[in-house]
Scaffold this active site. Structure first.
Site, PDB file in Angstrom:
ATOM      1  N   ALA A   1       7.663  -3.879   3.171  1.00 54.82           N
ATOM      2  CA  ALA A   1       7.144  -3.304   4.426  1.00 54.82           C
ATOM      3  C   ALA A   1       8.315  -2.929   5.316  1.00 54.82           C
ATOM      4  O   ALA A   1       9.197  -3.743   5.575  1.00 54.82           O
ATOM      5  CB  ALA A   1       6.253  -4.319   5.131  1.00 54.82           C
TER       6      ALA A   1
ATOM      7  N   TYR B   1      18.412   3.088  10.747  1.00 53.35           N
ATOM      8  CA  TYR B   1      17.627   2.661   9.575  1.00 53.35           C
ATOM      9  C   TYR B   1      18.521   1.918   8.583  1.00 53.35           C
ATOM     10  O   TYR B   1      18.172   0.831   8.099  1.00 53.35           O
ATOM     11  CB  TYR B   1      16.972   3.882   8.910  1.00 53.35           C
ATOM     12  CG  TYR B   1      16.417   3.605   7.524  1.00 53.35           C
ATOM     13  CD1 TYR B   1      15.236   2.892   7.350  1.00 53.35           C
ATOM     14  CD2 TYR B   1      17.098   4.056   6.386  1.00 53.35           C
ATOM     15  CE1 TYR B   1      14.742   2.635   6.080  1.00 53.35           C
ATOM     16  CE2 TYR B   1      16.605   3.802   5.117  1.00 53.35           C
ATOM     17  CZ  TYR B   1      15.438   3.088   4.967  1.00 53.35           C
ATOM     18  OH  TYR B   1      14.954   2.823   3.702  1.00 53.35           O
TER      19      TYR B   1
ATOM     20  N   ALA C   1       0.838  -1.209   0.000  1.00 53.81           N
ATOM     21  CA  ALA C   1       0.000   0.000   0.000  1.00 53.81           C
ATOM     22  C   ALA C   1       0.867   1.250   0.000  1.00 53.81           C
ATOM     23  O   ALA C   1       0.365   2.359  -0.122  1.00 53.81           O
ATOM     24  CB  ALA C   1      -0.920   0.008   1.222  1.00 53.81           C
ATOM     25  N   GLY C   2       2.175   1.060   0.161  1.00 52.79           N
ATOM     26  CA  GLY C   2       3.090   2.207   0.225  1.00 52.79           C
ATOM     27  C   GLY C   2       3.447   2.715  -1.161  1.00 52.79           C
ATOM     28  O   GLY C   2       2.889   2.289  -2.174  1.00 52.79           O
TER      29      GLY C   2
ATOM     30  N   ASN D   1      17.641   7.687  -4.534  1.00 45.89           N
ATOM     31  CA  ASN D   1      16.521   8.573  -4.158  1.00 45.89           C
ATOM     32  C   ASN D   1      15.364   8.400  -5.139  1.00 45.89           C
ATOM     33  O   ASN D   1      15.382   8.993  -6.212  1.00 45.89           O
ATOM     34  CB  ASN D   1      16.974  10.028  -4.122  1.00 45.89           C
ATOM     35  CG  ASN D   1      17.873  10.310  -2.934  1.00 45.89           C
ATOM     36  OD1 ASN D   1      18.920   9.685  -2.788  1.00 45.89           O
ATOM     37  ND2 ASN D   1      17.464  11.207  -2.080  1.00 45.89           N
TER      38      ASN D   1
ATOM     39  N   ILE E   1       6.450   2.846  -3.194  1.00 48.08           N
ATOM     40  CA  ILE E   1       7.080   2.029  -4.233  1.00 48.08           C
ATOM     41  C   ILE E   1       6.256   0.767  -4.491  1.00 48.08           C
ATOM     42  O   ILE E   1       5.990   0.394  -5.640  1.00 48.08           O
ATOM     43  CB  ILE E   1       8.537   1.653  -3.862  1.00 48.08           C
ATOM     44  CG1 ILE E   1       9.371   2.920  -3.622  1.00 48.08           C
ATOM     45  CG2 ILE E   1       9.160   0.792  -4.958  1.00 48.08           C
ATOM     46  CD1 ILE E   1      10.809   2.658  -3.212  1.00 48.08           C
TER      47      ILE E   1
HETATM   48  N1  LIG Z   1      11.561   5.719  -1.202  1.00 53.37           N
HETATM   49  C1  LIG Z   1      12.890   5.586  -1.298  1.00 53.37           C
HETATM   50  O1  LIG Z   1      13.561   6.466  -1.897  1.00 53.37           O
HETATM   51  C2  LIG Z   1      13.583   4.379  -0.727  1.00 53.37           C
HETATM   52  C3  LIG Z   1      14.970   4.371  -0.738  1.00 53.37           C
HETATM   53  C4  LIG Z   1      15.637   3.277  -0.212  1.00 53.37           C
HETATM   54  C5  LIG Z   1      14.919   2.188   0.255  1.00 53.37           C
HETATM   55  N2  LIG Z   1      13.551   2.198   0.284  1.00 53.37           N
HETATM   56  C6  LIG Z   1      12.858   1.012   0.810  1.00 53.37           C
HETATM   57  O2  LIG Z   1      11.819   0.647  -0.077  1.00 53.37           O
HETATM   58  C7  LIG Z   1      10.733   0.087   0.646  1.00 53.37           C
HETATM   59  C8  LIG Z   1       9.453   0.817   0.287  1.00 53.37           C
HETATM   60  O3  LIG Z   1       9.621   2.192   0.622  1.00 53.37           O
HETATM   61  P1  LIG Z   1       8.506   3.274   0.330  1.00 53.37           P
HETATM   62  O4  LIG Z   1       9.212   4.525   0.016  1.00 53.37           O
HETATM   63  O5  LIG Z   1       7.510   2.721  -0.604  1.00 53.37           O
HETATM   64  O6  LIG Z   1       7.887   3.443   1.806  1.00 53.37           O
HETATM   65  P2  LIG Z   1       6.370   3.598   2.276  1.00 53.37           P
HETATM   66  O7  LIG Z   1       6.447   4.037   3.705  1.00 53.37           O
HETATM   67  O8  LIG Z   1       5.562   4.404   1.318  1.00 53.37           O
HETATM   68  O9  LIG Z   1       5.813   2.101   2.209  1.00 53.37           O
HETATM   69  C9  LIG Z   1       6.039   1.171   3.224  1.00 53.37           C
HETATM   70  C10 LIG Z   1       4.732   0.434   3.477  1.00 53.37           C
HETATM   71  O10 LIG Z   1       4.982  -0.551   4.480  1.00 53.37           O
HETATM   72  C11 LIG Z   1       3.883  -0.551   5.371  1.00 53.37           C
HETATM   73  N3  LIG Z   1       4.368  -1.046   6.671  1.00 53.37           N
HETATM   74  C12 LIG Z   1       5.162  -0.403   7.568  1.00 53.37           C
HETATM   75  N4  LIG Z   1       5.363  -1.176   8.636  1.00 53.37           N
HETATM   76  C13 LIG Z   1       4.688  -2.340   8.424  1.00 53.37           C
HETATM   77  C14 LIG Z   1       4.498  -3.527   9.178  1.00 53.37           C
HETATM   78  N5  LIG Z   1       5.059  -3.661  10.399  1.00 53.37           N
HETATM   79  N6  LIG Z   1       3.747  -4.522   8.631  1.00 53.37           N
HETATM   80  C15 LIG Z   1       3.159  -4.378   7.419  1.00 53.37           C
HETATM   81  N7  LIG Z   1       3.295  -3.270   6.668  1.00 53.37           N
HETATM   82  C16 LIG Z   1       4.050  -2.264   7.169  1.00 53.37           C
HETATM   83  C17 LIG Z   1       3.389   0.876   5.436  1.00 53.37           C
HETATM   84  O11 LIG Z   1       2.042   0.973   5.848  1.00 53.37           O
HETATM   85  C18 LIG Z   1       3.603   1.333   3.989  1.00 53.37           C
HETATM   86  O12 LIG Z   1       2.434   1.147   3.219  1.00 53.37           O
HETATM   87  C19 LIG Z   1      11.102   0.184   2.119  1.00 53.37           C
HETATM   88  O13 LIG Z   1      11.582  -1.070   2.552  1.00 53.37           O
HETATM   89  C20 LIG Z   1      12.201   1.219   2.159  1.00 53.37           C
HETATM   90  O14 LIG Z   1      13.098   0.979   3.229  1.00 53.37           O
HETATM   91  C21 LIG Z   1      12.876   3.290  -0.190  1.00 53.37           C
END
Ligand SMILES: NC(=O)c1ccc[n+]([C@@H]2O[C@H](COP(=O)([O-])OP(=O)(O)OC[C@H]3O[C@@H](n4cnc5c(N)ncnc54)[C@H](O)[C@@H]3O)[C@@H](O)[C@H]2O)c1
Ligand SMILES: [Zn+2]
Length: 381
Positions: free
Chosen positions: A81, A186, A12-13, A215, A15
Site C-alpha cells: 500500500a 516519492y 487491490a492494486g 519498470n 502488483i
Molecule cells: N508499478 C511499478 O512499476 C512500481 C515500481 C516501483 C515500486 N512500486 C511499488 O510497488 C507497490 C505497489 O505498486 P502498484 O504499482 O501496484 O500501485 P497501485 O497504486 O496499483 O497499488 C497500490 C494500492 O495501495 C492502495 N493504497 C494506497 N494508499 C493506501 C492506504 N493509505 N491504505 C491502504 N491502501 C492504500 C491503493 O488503493 C492501491 O490498491 C507500491 O508500494 C509502489 O510504490 C511499483
C-alpha cells in the site's frame, strides 16, 4: 513452521493483485488490506479481478485499529500500500510521507510492540532509491553522478557527465550497492520504507526483504492514472488517438519487467531465505530506451501515431537506470522469462478488453507539473 497465511496491503492494486492470485493458487490463505484509493480505483469498489478466495478488508494502513489485528493474524506481511507517483509527490508532500513513511512506521510499531507470528516482511521499494543509475567514465571507471543540473537540462545536454572530469559517461546496469541518492519525495519515502523495514527486521530477527522494482508493466496497471506507469500512460494516449509524449530525446535507458516475472520473484522472496535482510533489484536484466517502448506499443497496437519527442524534460528526472539482477539470480534462483514482445502483446490484449477503459488524463497531469514550475525552462533558440 512454514508460512501459510499472508497479509497483502495494497492487494487491490496492480502488483499486489497479481501476487494475491499467485498466492491463492499456491494455497496460501490471503488477506488484503486496501483503502481503494480513488486515484487508482475510480469506481470506489473492489476491482473486477478481486480474487474470490481471498479476504478483502477496506481500510487504511495508517489506521492502527484495522491494521494491528490483521498483522497479528498472519505469518507474513507484504506491504505494498502506497501513494505511487514521482511527479505528484513533489506537490503532495504531506500525503506521500504520511501514507508511505508513516504507514510503514505503524506496521513496524505493531511488529515491535505486539505478540505476533510474523516470519517474513516484504516491503515494496523502488528503482527511485538510486536516483541516477550506475555509470562508467572512460577515465575514472565506475562513477555515480547525481541528478543533472537544471542549467545542463536547459541546454538540452541530456547525457550524464562524470563528477570528476565532466566528460559524458556511459550507463551500466545498477547493482544494489551503488550509492543511493533520492531526487524526489516519492523516492525518499520508498527509501525510508526500505531502510526502516530492514533495520527493524535485523534488530528483531524478523526476516525482511525489500524488492526494488524497476519498470513493472502488464495487465491491471491503471490506464487512467496519469501519474504512474509510463507504458500504461502511453498506451492510454494511443488508444485515445493521441501521441505518447516522450520527454527529452527518448534515449533514456530503463529496465521493463513483466508483472509475471515480478510475481515469480516475490514468491521466491516469501518462500526462500536467500535474500532475507537485503534490498533486491527486480528487473528483467534487459535494457531498452523509452522511445523504443513508445514505438513498440504503437506497432503492436497497429497505430500510425508517432511518439511526440518533446526535447524538453522534467527537473527531477534521471537519465538512465537499468537493473543488475545478479543478486536476485544468485540468492533466490530468479530467472525472468517474459520477453518485451510477449509482455507488451499481453498488455495490449488486456487493455483492449479492460472493463475500466482507458481515459487519458495525461494533459491534466502535465499542466500540474507546468503550473508548479517542474518542467525545464529553455532559453529561446
Ligand atoms: N508499478 C511499478 O512499476 C512500481 C515500481 C516501483 C515500486 N512500486 C511499488 O510497488 C507497490 C505497489 O505498486 P502498484 O504499482 O501496484 O500501485 P497501485 O497504486 O496499483 O497499488 C497500490 C494500492 O495501495 C492502495 N493504497 C494506497 N494508499 C493506501 C492506504 N493509505 N491504505 C491502504 N491502501 C492504500 C491503493 O488503493 C492501491 O490498491 C507500491 O508500494 C509502489 O510504490 C511499483
Ligand atoms: Zn571521469
Amino acid at each position: 513452521m512454514s508460512i501459510r497465511n499472508v497479509l497483502v496491503t495494497g492487494g487491490a492494486g496492480y502488483i499486489g493483485s497479481h501476487l494475491v492470485d499467485a498466492l491463492v493458487a499456491r494455497d496460501y490463505a490471503v488477506t488484503v488490506l486496501d483503502n481503494l484509493e480513488p486515484q487508482v480505483h475510480r469506481s470506489g469498489t473492489w476491482p473486477s479481478y478481486a480474487n474470490p478466495k481471498a479476504t478483502y478488508v477496506r481500510g487504511d494502513v495508517r489506521d492502527r485499529a484495522v491494521f494491528e489485528p490483521l498483522v497479528i493474524a498472519n505469518q507474513a506481511v507484504v506491504h505494498f500500500a502506497a501513494a505511487v507517483s514521482v511527479g505528484q509527490s513533489m506537490y503532495q508532500v504531506d500525503r506521500y510521507v504520511d501514507v508511505n513513511t508513516r504507514g510503514t512506521a505503524l506496521l513496524l510499531d505493531i511488529l515491535v510492540n505486539t505478540k505476533h507470528a510474523v516470519e517474513k516482511v516484504i516491503v515494496a521499494s523502488s528503482i527511485g532509491v538510486y536516483g541516477e543509475g550506475a555509470y562508467a567514465c572512460a577515465v575514472h571507471g565506475p562513477v555515480a553522478p547525481i541528478i543533472r543540473p537544471e542549467q545542463q537540462l536547459a541546454e538540452r545536454d541530456w547525457e550524464q557527465r562524470c563528477p570528476h572530469c565532466h566528460q559524458h559517461v556511459t550507463s551500466v546496469p545498477t547493482p544494489e550497492d551503488k550509492a543511493l541518492y533520492r531526487d524526489n519525495i516519492y523516492s525518499m519515502t520508498k527509501y525510508h520504507q526500505e531502510e526502516m523495514v530492514l533495520l527493524i527486521g535485523k534488530t528483531y530477527s524478523i526476516p525482511a526483504v525489500a524488492p526494488r522494482f524497476f519498470n513493472v508493466y502488464g495487465p491491471r496497471q491503471s490506464l487512467s492514472n496519469p501519474y504512474a506507469g509510463v507504458a500504461a500512460i502511453w498506451l492510454s494516449r494511443l488508444m485515445n488517438g493521441k501521441a505518447p509524449v516522450v520527454f527529452e530525446d527518448g534515449g533514456q535507458l530503463r529496465d521493463f519487467v513483466s508483472i509475471h516475472d515480478v510475481v515469480d520473484c516475490l514468491v521466491l522472496m516469501l518462500e526462500r531465505s536467500g535474500a532475507d535482510y537485503l534490498p533486491v533489484n527486480v528487473g528483467s536484466g534487459e535494457t531498452v530506451t523509452i522511445l523504443d517502448i513508445a514505438r513498440m506499443l504503437g506497432r503492436l497496437l497497429g497505430s500510425s501515431i508517432a511518439p511526440e519527442i518533446t526535447q524538453t524534460g522534467r527537473k527531477f528526472d534521471i537519465r538512465h537506470n537499468t537493473a543488475d539482477i545478479t543478486r536476485a539470480r544468485e540468492t533466490l534462483g530468479f530467472a525472468p522469462k517474459v520477453t518485451l514482445e510477449q509482455g507488451f502483446t499481453e498488455l495490449i490484449e488486456w487493455a483492449r478488453t479492460s472493463p475500466d477503459g482507458a481515459v487519458d488524463f495525461f494533459d491534466r497531469a502535465l499542466d500540474e507539473l507546468r503550473a508548479k514550475g517542474l518542467l525545464v525552462q529553455h532559453a529561446p533558440r
